[in-house]
Design an enzyme around this catalytic site. Structure first.
Site, PDB file in Angstrom:
ATOM      1  N   TYR A  61       0.684  -1.223  -0.109  1.00 50.82           N
ATOM      2  CA  TYR A  61       0.090   0.116   0.004  1.00 50.82           C
ATOM      3  C   TYR A  61       0.898   1.323   0.074  1.00 50.82           C
ATOM      4  O   TYR A  61       1.393   1.809   1.160  1.00 50.82           O
ATOM      5  CB  TYR A  61      -0.963   0.015   1.232  1.00 50.82           C
ATOM      6  CG  TYR A  61      -1.673  -1.171   1.403  1.00 50.82           C
ATOM      7  CD1 TYR A  61      -2.113  -1.951  -0.001  1.00 50.82           C
ATOM      8  CD2 TYR A  61      -2.133  -1.432   2.557  1.00 50.82           C
ATOM      9  CE1 TYR A  61      -3.135  -2.947   0.236  1.00 50.82           C
ATOM     10  CE2 TYR A  61      -3.324  -2.594   2.695  1.00 50.82           C
ATOM     11  CZ  TYR A  61      -3.402  -3.393   1.594  1.00 50.82           C
ATOM     12  OH  TYR A  61      -4.405  -4.134   1.760  1.00 50.82           O
ATOM     13  N   HIS A 145       0.074 -12.232   1.530  1.00 53.52           N
ATOM     14  CA  HIS A 145      -0.516 -11.157   0.481  1.00 53.52           C
ATOM     15  C   HIS A 145      -0.881 -11.598  -0.879  1.00 53.52           C
ATOM     16  O   HIS A 145       0.405 -11.782  -1.507  1.00 53.52           O
ATOM     17  CB  HIS A 145       0.278  -9.813   0.745  1.00 53.52           C
ATOM     18  CG  HIS A 145      -0.929  -8.660   0.199  1.00 53.52           C
ATOM     19  ND1 HIS A 145      -0.237  -7.257   0.194  1.00 53.52           N
ATOM     20  CD2 HIS A 145      -2.276  -8.601   0.095  1.00 53.52           C
ATOM     21  CE1 HIS A 145      -1.499  -6.447  -0.113  1.00 53.52           C
ATOM     22  NE2 HIS A 145      -2.527  -7.321  -0.342  1.00 53.52           N
TER      23      HIS A 145
END
Length: 351
Positions: A61, A145
């Site tokens: 992110y 992830h």
């Protein structure tokens, strides 16, 4: 009435407790557009004041920006009072050929790039870098992830590495986060995962997780965190419009029409589409938390209000009867009394 709270629920089989509503920190990593630093800090502050104590971030992110901002915003908070999750699988390494701006949806400089790595060494390096960026002494939850194309290394190297750290007390709970449910089911059944972060596969428009990961979690006594409950935007407004996003792309007209039908039924029951979209996740007993992206104070205020809004149980029965959701949706609130107690605690946190 389905009435959600910010009170805590335990990731089954662990000592980690999550509040019913979580703060998704992708947006404060400049997802899709710039988020001023003061807005990011205000969003975390407003979340804290509303009783939210679960915060989710990742190196991906904003190429570390989300982790830095979240860590800075939480630095003076009592560490025992909140839970932070981050993720492994994408190492951040120097970018030899920067073009000026990140090409993966975040408005940040691309001095770094992501490098897939689910090896033992990659996991340890990723965790160390996350602790440096956040300034935290530990992570409470760590997810693999998006390991879609990396099952073998993720299952045989990354997850056992995380399991060692969990068993040593370094991490509280471990799991995987993905946009698909099939591989998440494999992680629950075949690895040491405690929890999975399920994106967009148990929503008012897509209940495919009922075919695999949700019944598996129930059977195995594992937990699920729901994200993407608005399916990238189509369920986020009271009345869906053409051009809204569904799973990161423009929503097809047929889905917009279906979302409008659901919205009309919500209205007839005295609630709204986004409030129902959040409450819907809790119709399955394995889902212990809904985490929403929040870019500024206004987003937090709206999401907290939507989360606390009462949604009548009859809505789910009506949607099932009309064929707008699957007939095997549970549709009953699972632990109303406990949530009422938590709500009173959340009310005190607001004051």
């Amino acid at each position: 009435m389905t009435h959600q709270s910010t009170g805590r629920r335990t990731i089954r089989g662990t000592a980690v407790e999550l509040t019913g509503l979580g703060f998704g920190a992708s947006t404060i990593g400049n997802l899709y557009k710039l988020t001023p630093a003061k807005d990011a800090a205000a969003a975390v502050e407003a979340s804290w004041q509303a009783g939210i104590r679960y915060f989710d971030t990742a190196p991906h992110y904003g190429l570390g920006l989300s982790e830095r901002r979240l860590g800075a915003a939480l630095r003076d908070r009592p560490r025992a009072e909140y839970v932070v999750s981050s993720k492994v699988g994408r190492l951040l390494v120097p970018n030899e050929k920067p073009r000026g701006v990140d090409g993966e949806g975040f408005v940040v400089r691309d001095d770094l790039r992501r490098q897939w790595d689910f090896s033992r060494d990659g996991v340890l390096r990723s965790l160390e870098a996350t602790l440096q960026r956040t300034g935290l002494d530990r992570l409470d939850v760590v997810y693999l992830h998006d390991p879609d194309d990396h099952w073998r290394q993720a299952a045989e190297e990354a997850m056992p590495t995380l399991a060692e750290l969990r068993d040593q007390g370094v991490i509280g709970a471990i799991g995987a986060g993905m946009n698909q449910s099939a591989m998440l089911t494999r992680f629950l059944r075949e690895t040491a995962a405690d929890v999975v972060m399920l994106a967009g596969r148990y929503t008012l428009l897509d209940q495919s997780a009922l075919d695999d990961v949700l019944p598996a979690a129930l059977e195995l006594g594992k937990s699920v965190v729901a994200v993407g409950v608005f399916n990238s935007g189509l369920l986020s407004g009271d009345w869906p419009a053409e051009g809204m996003k569904y799973d990161y792309e423009d929503a097809p007209p047929a889905l917009v029409a279906r979302a409008r039908e659901i919205s009309a039924v919500c209205s007839a029951h005295g609630t709204t589409l986004p409030a129902a979209a959040i409450a819907f996740a809790y119709t399955h007993p394995s889902i212990i938390n809904v985490t929403l992206g929040m870019r500024n104070r206004e987003h937090v205020t709206r999401n907290v209000e939507l989360h606390r809004r009462q949604v009548p149980e009859d809505l789910w029965h009506d949607l099932r009867a009309r064929g707008l959701i699957r007939p095997d949706v549970h549709g009953e609130n699972q632990d109303e009394g406990v949530r009422d107690v938590f709500d009173r605690q959340g009310d005190r946190a607001d004051s």
